[in-house]
Structure formats: C-alpha cells, structure tokens
Design an enzyme around this catalytic site. Structure first.
Site, PDB file in Angstrom:
ATOM      1  N   HIS A  19     -15.500 126.725 -67.855  1.00  0.00           N
ATOM      2  CA  HIS A  19     -14.663 125.597 -67.436  1.00  0.00           C
ATOM      3  C   HIS A  19     -14.204 125.875 -66.012  1.00  0.00           C
ATOM      4  O   HIS A  19     -13.841 127.009 -65.670  1.00  0.00           O
ATOM      5  CB  HIS A  19     -13.463 125.476 -68.380  1.00  0.00           C
ATOM      6  CG  HIS A  19     -12.427 124.515 -67.876  1.00  0.00           C
ATOM      7  ND1 HIS A  19     -12.750 123.242 -67.465  1.00  0.00           N
ATOM      8  CD2 HIS A  19     -11.083 124.653 -67.694  1.00  0.00           C
ATOM      9  CE1 HIS A  19     -11.640 122.626 -67.061  1.00  0.00           C
ATOM     10  NE2 HIS A  19     -10.629 123.461 -67.187  1.00  0.00           N
ATOM     11  N   ASN A  24     -11.246 120.354 -60.999  1.00  0.00           N
ATOM     12  CA  ASN A  24     -11.167 120.527 -62.453  1.00  0.00           C
ATOM     13  C   ASN A  24     -11.331 119.151 -63.116  1.00  0.00           C
ATOM     14  O   ASN A  24     -10.447 118.304 -63.006  1.00  0.00           O
ATOM     15  CB  ASN A  24      -9.809 121.151 -62.795  1.00  0.00           C
ATOM     16  CG  ASN A  24      -9.610 121.370 -64.287  1.00  0.00           C
ATOM     17  OD1 ASN A  24     -10.382 120.881 -65.107  1.00  0.00           O
ATOM     18  ND2 ASN A  24      -8.562 122.101 -64.628  1.00  0.00           N
ATOM     19  N   CYS A  45      -8.826 120.451 -71.595  1.00  0.00           N
ATOM     20  CA  CYS A  45      -9.907 121.115 -70.839  1.00  0.00           C
ATOM     21  C   CYS A  45     -10.836 121.933 -71.727  1.00  0.00           C
ATOM     22  O   CYS A  45     -11.941 122.282 -71.314  1.00  0.00           O
ATOM     23  CB  CYS A  45      -9.325 121.997 -69.744  1.00  0.00           C
ATOM     24  SG  CYS A  45      -8.374 121.057 -68.552  1.00  0.00           S
TER      25      CYS A  45
HETATM   26  O1  UT7 Z   1      -7.780 123.448 -66.853  1.00  0.00           O
HETATM   27  C1  UT7 Z   1      -6.628 123.706 -67.572  1.00  0.00           C
HETATM   28  C2  UT7 Z   1      -6.110 125.027 -67.268  1.00  0.00           C
HETATM   29  N1  UT7 Z   1      -5.502 125.037 -65.954  1.00  0.00           N
HETATM   30  C3  UT7 Z   1      -5.565 126.145 -65.249  1.00  0.00           C
HETATM   31  O2  UT7 Z   1      -6.200 127.085 -65.677  1.00  0.00           O
HETATM   32  C4  UT7 Z   1      -4.774 126.215 -63.967  1.00  0.00           C
HETATM   33  C5  UT7 Z   1      -4.114 127.567 -63.897  1.00  0.00           C
HETATM   34  N2  UT7 Z   1      -3.271 127.762 -62.722  1.00  0.00           N
HETATM   35  C6  UT7 Z   1      -3.755 127.839 -61.483  1.00  0.00           C
HETATM   36  O3  UT7 Z   1      -4.920 127.629 -61.232  1.00  0.00           O
HETATM   37  C7  UT7 Z   1      -2.815 128.274 -60.394  1.00  0.00           C
HETATM   38  O4  UT7 Z   1      -1.627 128.762 -60.974  1.00  0.00           O
HETATM   39  C8  UT7 Z   1      -2.459 127.148 -59.385  1.00  0.00           C
HETATM   40  C9  UT7 Z   1      -3.668 126.830 -58.530  1.00  0.00           C
HETATM   41  C10 UT7 Z   1      -1.996 125.922 -60.121  1.00  0.00           C
HETATM   42  C11 UT7 Z   1      -1.349 127.614 -58.443  1.00  0.00           C
HETATM   43  O5  UT7 Z   1      -1.728 128.808 -57.768  1.00  0.00           O
HETATM   44  P1  UT7 Z   1      -0.715 130.042 -57.721  1.00  0.00           P
HETATM   45  O6  UT7 Z   1      -1.367 131.084 -56.923  1.00  0.00           O
HETATM   46  O7  UT7 Z   1      -0.349 130.363 -59.152  1.00  0.00           O
HETATM   47  O8  UT7 Z   1       0.477 129.435 -56.908  1.00  0.00           O
HETATM   48  P2  UT7 Z   1       2.007 129.294 -57.330  1.00  0.00           P
HETATM   49  O9  UT7 Z   1       2.156 128.216 -58.345  1.00  0.00           O
HETATM   50  O10 UT7 Z   1       2.524 130.652 -57.650  1.00  0.00           O
HETATM   51  O11 UT7 Z   1       2.626 128.799 -55.970  1.00  0.00           O
HETATM   52  C12 UT7 Z   1       2.612 129.630 -54.797  1.00  0.00           C
HETATM   53  C13 UT7 Z   1       3.212 128.841 -53.651  1.00  0.00           C
HETATM   54  C14 UT7 Z   1       4.523 128.154 -54.007  1.00  0.00           C
HETATM   55  O12 UT7 Z   1       5.370 128.220 -52.863  1.00  0.00           O
HETATM   56  P3  UT7 Z   1       6.526 129.351 -52.769  1.00  0.00           P
HETATM   57  O13 UT7 Z   1       7.404 129.104 -53.959  1.00  0.00           O
HETATM   58  O14 UT7 Z   1       5.805 130.664 -52.833  1.00  0.00           O
HETATM   59  O15 UT7 Z   1       7.139 129.042 -51.448  1.00  0.00           O
HETATM   60  C15 UT7 Z   1       4.132 126.715 -54.234  1.00  0.00           C
HETATM   61  O16 UT7 Z   1       5.177 125.817 -53.978  1.00  0.00           O
HETATM   62  O17 UT7 Z   1       2.322 127.799 -53.261  1.00  0.00           O
HETATM   63  C16 UT7 Z   1       3.026 126.544 -53.232  1.00  0.00           C
HETATM   64  N3  UT7 Z   1       2.099 125.479 -53.558  1.00  0.00           N
HETATM   65  C17 UT7 Z   1       1.350 124.858 -52.622  1.00  0.00           C
HETATM   66  N4  UT7 Z   1       1.252 125.018 -51.297  1.00  0.00           N
HETATM   67  C18 UT7 Z   1       0.370 124.229 -50.650  1.00  0.00           C
HETATM   68  C19 UT7 Z   1       1.809 124.945 -54.765  1.00  0.00           C
HETATM   69  N5  UT7 Z   1       0.886 123.981 -54.643  1.00  0.00           N
HETATM   70  C20 UT7 Z   1       0.579 123.904 -53.323  1.00  0.00           C
HETATM   71  C21 UT7 Z   1      -0.309 123.115 -52.584  1.00  0.00           C
HETATM   72  N6  UT7 Z   1      -0.374 123.308 -51.253  1.00  0.00           N
HETATM   73  N7  UT7 Z   1      -1.111 122.171 -53.144  1.00  0.00           N
END
Ligand code: UT7
Length: 323
Positions: free
Chosen positions: A250, A280, A114
């Site tokens: 980005h 993304n 990225c």
């Molecule tokens: O471009 C390269 C660089 N990439 C990035 O910069 C991405 C960086 N990371 C992010 O943007 C975020 O961490 C994500 C969007 C990937 C995830 O968001 P988050 O607020 O960090 O969520 P999380 O991973 O802490 O997950 C929170 C909850 C989890 O459930 P529990 O364990 O709290 O019950 C996940 O299982 O959200 C759940 N979850 C979803 N729920 C509905 C994860 N993906 C999804 C989904 N739909 N698609």
C-alpha cells in the site's frame, strides 16, 4: 475438489486531472520539498466534477476483464473495496455490476479503508476456494479528494483518487504450476478507531464528513503491524524474504515502504513504488501498483508477489500470490 484462486487479469484507471505539490504549495503553507521528503509524493490525480467512485471502478474493471479475455457476464462475484462510496447505500459494487452487464452472482462493498483491497481479495479468495463462485472481480476504487479537508496541510497533501481491479478464476491447485493466491492474513484493532477516521456519516451526523488523522501515531503503528503481518505471511508458507520476487505495498508513505523492504532484506528494485505519481489512493493503491508492474513487464507469470496494507480501523493485512 480443492480449489484455489488464480489471477486472470489486471486493470487500473486514473482520473485525468493531475494536482502537483507545487499547485498545493500555492494554496497552503507547504512545499514540494516537504511533501517529497516526508512522504515520497510528487503529484496526485483528482476526479472531475461528477466523476464518481463507480466511474473509476467501472473503467478499471473493464480493463481487467479485457486482459482476462472475459466480460461481465462471465463473473459470478464482484467485491469492491472503498471508503468513498457513491451513496450511503446501496453498495457501489451494485452500480458497477449493472454497468458491466453482470446479471448473476453477488456484488457488494468491503470497507477496510486503505487495507480494503487485501480484505476484498481475501473475501473473494475464500469464496472461490469454497466453490461459492468460479470467477470474481476484486476492485479497489476511491475518490478521497471528496473527503479531504483542503485547509488541513497535514492530511490533504497525502491522498489521491484512482481505481484498480483484479480478475480471479477458480483453478485446481494440482495444475498450472501452483499459480494462485497462497494465503491472506487479516487483522483489526478497533481500539485505534479515532487515530484515522472521517468525522461524519449517516448515523452520527448529517454530512459525510472529512478525514482526520494523527499521522505520527498511524506511522508508528503501520511500521509495527506491517512488519508483523509480512513475517506472519512468510512463516505461514515456510518462505523467507529472499523468496519474494516483488513487494507491492500500500502506498501511504515511502518511508514506511522502505522500512518494510529493509525488514524483508529486499533491494529497492524489487519494490513496486507508485506513490510519487499517485499519492495515497487508499484501497486502489495496491491494484494500481500491480497493474503498472504487470504492464511494464516487471511482474511475470510464476513470480511470488507479497502485498501488504494498513488503514483506518485500524485494519491491516497481507496477501501472498504466485502470479
Ligand atoms: O494509508 C493509511 C495509513 N496512513 C499512513 O500510513 C500515514 C502515516 N503517517 C505519515 O505518513 C506521516 O506521519 C505524515 C506524512 C502524515 C507526517 O509526517 P511526519 O514526519 O510524521 O510529520 P509530523 O506530523 O511529525 O509533522 C512534522 C512537522 C510539523 O511541524 P512542527 O510541529 O514540527 O513545527 C507539522 O506541522 O511538519 C509539519 N507539517 C507540514 N509542513 C509542511 C505537517 N504537514 C505539513 C505539510 N507541509 N504538508
């Protein structure tokens, strides 16, 4: 003679097929509301069957060359940033070079996922400054839809396909009102290799693999490193956030972008945000956002544009350009 790189043209291309959050929610345990709230994404584009990274790159390149009033034969450098090449080798850039009718100079790929567009821009800028080329095409092009695990809701909702390109021309810094790339700042930390990676590749498995990410950790590191690198870029040019006309980041997560904007003290109107429509697109996201803001009249000649990106590696960087 001292030389610098001036932006001469800009182009982009998106595949036709739109995949909405609602469509994804029909196949996966997710929702439009979760995706929008946690990422800012509303929809993404997906390349058609048989439509390759080189096809997207070629179309973006044609448009960039046309806005520069140039053709492929005018180029003597082509640097293509991609993590989703058509083949393991040769470089996807070689295919694009041939299709553009560019018969001289060099064409190669740069791989910083990225952050790839910033890395490719820096490579091309260095070559122009050193007089190794007089004009360069820098492309970011990706088909991440091909490396997603469509059963993993934590990653597959985040990415999309697309391409964008910039044409650069060597100019003397004493003319044309200081409109050129001011500086590029690149960093990598290979200790973080396995928080964002693809679990395949020619030397490790017989498949090209699928994307794996520890999203929360990547998020944490992105905010830290991107804050540091934008400070570094401003300090190097004795500028402050108040001098920036446009932040073109980005597009990985609107919450990351908002936090960098706050750090710089920028109002939301000065931040080019495309994540809602494109998701993304990895190395393509910055040139896609640039093309939009140039074609809708926001970015004008003489504006100070700050770009930043972080991706797998981890690798991250920033570029400051007087447009
Ligand atoms: O471009 C390269 C660089 N990439 C990035 O910069 C991405 C960086 N990371 C992010 O943007 C975020 O961490 C994500 C969007 C990937 C995830 O968001 P988050 O607020 O960090 O969520 P999380 O991973 O802490 O997950 C929170 C909850 C989890 O459930 P529990 O364990 O709290 O019950 C996940 O299982 O959200 C759940 N979850 C979803 N729920 C509905 C994860 N993906 C999804 C989904 N739909 N698609």
């Amino acid at each position: 003679m001292k030389l610098r790189s001036q932006v001469a043209g800009c182009g982009a291309y998106l595949p036709e097929r739109i995949l909405t959050n609602r469509e994804l929610a029909e196949r996966l345990d997710t929702s439009d509301e979760w995706i929008r709230q946690r990422t800012g994404i509303g929809e993404r584009r997906v390349a058609a069957s048989g439509e390759l990274t080189s096809d997207l790159a070629f179309r973006a390149a044609e448009r960039a060359l046309s806005t520069a009033g140039m053709s492929g034969s005018d180029l003597d450098l082509l640097v293509l940033a991609t993590a989703t090449p058509d083949n393991t080798f040769p470089a996807t850039a070689a295919k694009v070079q041939a299709r553009l009718g560019m018969t001289g100079g060099a064409a190669f790929d740069v791989q910083a996922v990225c952050a790839g567009f910033i890395f490719a821009l820096a490579v091309a800028d260095n070559a122009l400054r050193l007089g190794q080329a007089r004009s360069a095409l820098v492309i970011g092009a990706e088909t991440f839809s091909r490396i997603l695990d469509w059963h993993d809701r934590s990653t597959c909702v985040l990415f999309g396909d697309g391409a964008g390109a910039l044409v650069l021309k060597a100019v003397s810094p004493t003319t044309r009102g200081g409109r050129y790339i001011l500086s590029n700042h690149l960093h990598s930390d290979g200790r973080q290799y396995d928080i964002l990676y693809v679990d395949g590749g020619p030397s490790s498995t017989c498949s090209s693999g699928l994307l794996r990410m520890e999203g929360r950790e990547v998020f944490r590191q992105a905010v830290q490193h991107l804050s540091d690198v934008v400070d570094e870029a401003l300090r190097a040019n004795e500028l402050t956030g108040a001098d920036i006309d446009w932040l073109v980041p980005h597009q990985a997560n609107s919450r990351i972008i908002d936090s960098i904007g706050r750090r710089l003290g920028l109002p939301p109107e000065k931040i080019v945000m495309t994540i809602e429509r494109h998701a993304n697109t990895s190395a393509a996201s910055i040139p896609l956002a640039l093309e939009l803001a140039v074609s809708d009249g926001r970015i004008k000649a003489g504006d100070l544009v700050l770009m930043e990106a972080l991706g797998g590696g981890l690798s991250w960087g920033a570029s400051l350009v007087r447009w």
